[in-house]
Motif scaffolding. Structure first.
Motif, mmCIF file in Angstrom:
data_model
loop_
_atom_site.group_PDB
_atom_site.id
_atom_site.type_symbol
_atom_site.label_atom_id
_atom_site.label_comp_id
_atom_site.label_asym_id
_atom_site.label_seq_id
_atom_site.Cartn_x
_atom_site.Cartn_y
_atom_site.Cartn_z
ATOM 1 N N PHE A 33 4.709 3.492 -2.704
ATOM 2 C CA PHE A 33 3.292 3.861 -2.707
ATOM 3 C C PHE A 33 2.530 3.189 -1.560
ATOM 4 N N VAL A 34 2.920 1.984 -1.177
ATOM 5 C CA VAL A 34 2.317 1.346 -0.003
ATOM 6 C C VAL A 34 2.657 2.147 1.245
ATOM 7 N N PHE A 35 3.900 2.581 1.356
ATOM 8 C CA PHE A 35 4.315 3.400 2.494
ATOM 9 C C PHE A 35 3.549 4.720 2.531
ATOM 10 N N MET A 36 3.378 5.343 1.397
ATOM 11 C CA MET A 36 2.632 6.610 1.346
ATOM 12 C C MET A 36 1.181 6.403 1.770
ATOM 13 N N GLN A 37 0.590 5.312 1.350
ATOM 14 C CA GLN A 37 -0.799 5.021 1.718
ATOM 15 C C GLN A 37 -0.912 4.741 3.207
ATOM 16 N N ALA A 38 0.048 4.031 3.781
ATOM 17 C CA ALA A 38 0.015 3.712 5.208
ATOM 18 C C ALA A 38 0.174 4.963 6.060
ATOM 19 N N ASN A 39 0.894 5.950 5.575
ATOM 20 C CA ASN A 39 1.079 7.186 6.344
ATOM 21 C C ASN A 39 -0.184 8.025 6.401
ATOM 22 N N GLN A 40 -1.165 7.738 5.589
ATOM 23 C CA GLN A 40 -2.418 8.495 5.631
ATOM 24 C C GLN A 40 -3.296 8.049 6.788
ATOM 25 N N LEU A 41 -3.011 6.881 7.371
ATOM 26 C CA LEU A 41 -3.780 6.398 8.520
ATOM 27 C C LEU A 41 -3.316 7.112 9.770
ATOM 28 N N ASP A 42 -4.219 7.290 10.719
ATOM 29 C CA ASP A 42 -3.788 7.840 11.991
ATOM 30 C C ASP A 42 -3.022 6.761 12.749
ATOM 31 N N GLY A 43 -2.258 7.179 13.747
ATOM 32 C CA GLY A 43 -1.381 6.257 14.475
ATOM 33 C C GLY A 43 -2.118 5.122 15.148
ATOM 34 N N GLY A 44 -3.305 5.394 15.716
ATOM 35 C CA GLY A 44 -4.059 4.349 16.404
ATOM 36 C C GLY A 44 -4.541 3.268 15.457
ATOM 37 N N THR A 45 -5.022 3.673 14.288
ATOM 38 C CA THR A 45 -5.491 2.699 13.305
ATOM 39 C C THR A 45 -4.335 1.849 12.802
ATOM 40 N N LEU A 46 -3.204 2.484 12.550
ATOM 41 C CA LEU A 46 -2.038 1.744 12.082
ATOM 42 C C LEU A 46 -1.559 0.767 13.157
ATOM 43 N N ALA A 47 -1.538 1.195 14.426
ATOM 44 C CA ALA A 47 -1.100 0.317 15.518
ATOM 45 C C ALA A 47 -2.046 -0.871 15.671
ATOM 46 N N ARG A 48 -3.363 -0.625 15.583
ATOM 47 C CA ARG A 48 -4.317 -1.738 15.687
ATOM 48 C C ARG A 48 -4.142 -2.709 14.524
ATOM 49 N N GLY A 49 -3.867 -2.196 13.329
ATOM 50 C CA GLY A 49 -3.655 -3.064 12.178
ATOM 51 C C GLY A 49 -2.417 -3.923 12.324
ATOM 52 N N ILE A 50 -1.336 -3.324 12.817
ATOM 53 C CA ILE A 50 -0.110 -4.089 13.027
ATOM 54 C C ILE A 50 -0.320 -5.118 14.134
ATOM 55 N N ARG A 51 -1.009 -4.708 15.212
ATOM 56 C CA ARG A 51 -1.280 -5.634 16.319
ATOM 57 C C ARG A 51 -2.108 -6.815 15.821
ATOM 58 N N ALA A 52 -3.116 -6.548 15.005
ATOM 59 C CA ALA A 52 -3.957 -7.622 14.469
ATOM 60 C C ALA A 52 -3.154 -8.511 13.518
ATOM 61 N N GLY A 53 -2.252 -7.917 12.749
ATOM 62 C CA GLY A 53 -1.434 -8.685 11.819
ATOM 63 C C GLY A 53 -0.515 -9.670 12.514
ATOM 64 N N PHE A 54 -0.090 -9.344 13.724
ATOM 65 C CA PHE A 54 0.777 -10.243 14.473
ATOM 66 C C PHE A 54 0.021 -11.086 15.479
ATOM 67 N N GLY A 55 -1.305 -11.101 15.379
ATOM 68 C CA GLY A 55 -2.108 -11.981 16.220
ATOM 69 C C GLY A 55 -2.441 -11.419 17.583
ATOM 70 N N GLY A 56 -2.238 -10.121 17.798
ATOM 71 C CA GLY A 56 -2.569 -9.512 19.080
ATOM 72 C C GLY A 56 -4.061 -9.239 19.178
ATOM 73 N N PRO A 64 -2.033 3.974 25.171
ATOM 74 C CA PRO A 64 -1.016 5.021 25.135
ATOM 75 C C PRO A 64 0.366 4.417 25.325
ATOM 76 N N PRO A 65 1.350 4.965 24.652
ATOM 77 C CA PRO A 65 2.695 4.420 24.811
ATOM 78 C C PRO A 65 3.214 4.666 26.217
ATOM 79 N N ALA A 66 4.064 3.771 26.665
ATOM 80 C CA ALA A 66 4.667 3.938 27.982
ATOM 81 C C ALA A 66 5.568 5.163 27.954
ATOM 82 N N PRO A 67 5.594 5.903 29.051
ATOM 83 C CA PRO A 67 6.457 7.087 29.069
ATOM 84 C C PRO A 67 7.922 6.714 28.878
ATOM 85 N N MET A 68 8.641 7.572 28.177
ATOM 86 C CA MET A 68 10.052 7.351 27.941
ATOM 87 C C MET A 68 10.816 7.669 29.227
ATOM 88 N N PRO A 69 11.545 6.691 29.817
ATOM 89 C CA PRO A 69 12.255 6.953 31.067
ATOM 90 C C PRO A 69 13.322 8.023 30.880
#
Length: 192
Positions: A33-56, A64-69
């Motif tokens: 259920f935590v995973f299902m709730q996290a998937n409702q967030l858009d990618g940018g919000t989830l990335a900012r939350g993870i970045r903040a959680g790790f002290g970024g 934007p993600p770096a292009p895949m070589p």
């Protein structure tokens, strides 16, 4: 002296096996259920939350993600301490033009130095500045041959033994949208 049954301490009964299975099931359900709730967030919000959680640092903007070589080419032969583009450049320009036929592709132009004390910028004695100058020189040649400058990213790196510029093409777009199926035209009814 021999111990008798009434002299030994009483052993507490073990938990039944079904109780451990029930606890595992409950934890799996909570995680689901935590995973299902996290998937409702858009990618940018989830990335900012993870970045903040790790002290970024939260810049508030989506990075934007770096292009895949996908493929790479290089231009070798730079003189020590020089950012002058060595000839010939036609193979590199042809390769870059072909690589950018896909509108979702971008180029990463990376200047490199060999790490010696002679392969540095003459004015500042900085190897990073010379590497950046080499990348800018090659990018300007690509732009002069018709490559869109918005599709070029510049970087600099030091690799011992390499006085060159690496040009990497990367996939920076999204998946192509799937076209809607074309329905067949209604069949014409004929009277007989």
């Amino acid at each position: 002296m021999i111990a008798r049954d009434d002299d030994l301490p009483e052993i507490a009964p073990a938990r039944p096996a079904w109780l451990m299975t029930l606890a595992d099931l409950a934890l799996l359900l909570v995680a689901f259920f935590v995973f299902m709730q996290a998937n409702q967030l858009d990618g940018g919000t989830l990335a900012r939350g993870i970045r903040a959680g790790f002290g970024g640092a939260d810049t508030g903007a989506d990075v934007p993600p770096a292009p895949m070589p996908v493929a790479a080419s290089a231009l070798d032969g730079f003189a020590p301490g020089s950012a002058e583009v060595p000839a010939p450049v036609a193979p590199l320009v042809g390769w870059a033009t072909e690589a950018l036929r896909d509108p979702r592709a971008t180029l990463a132009v990376t200047g490199m130095v060999d790490g010696t004390t002679t392969d540095v910028d003459a004015a500042t004695q900085s190897p990073a500045l010379l590497a950046a100058d080499r990348a800018r020189s090659v990018a300007s040649v690509l732009i002069a041959h018709g490559i869109d400058p918005r599709r070029i990213a510049l970087t600099a790196a030091g690799h011992p033994g390499r006085r060159s510029v690496s040009v990497t093409t990367g996939f920076a777009g999204n998946r192509q949208s799937v076209a809607a199926p074309v329905s067949a035209p209604p069949a014409a009814h004929t009277r007989t």
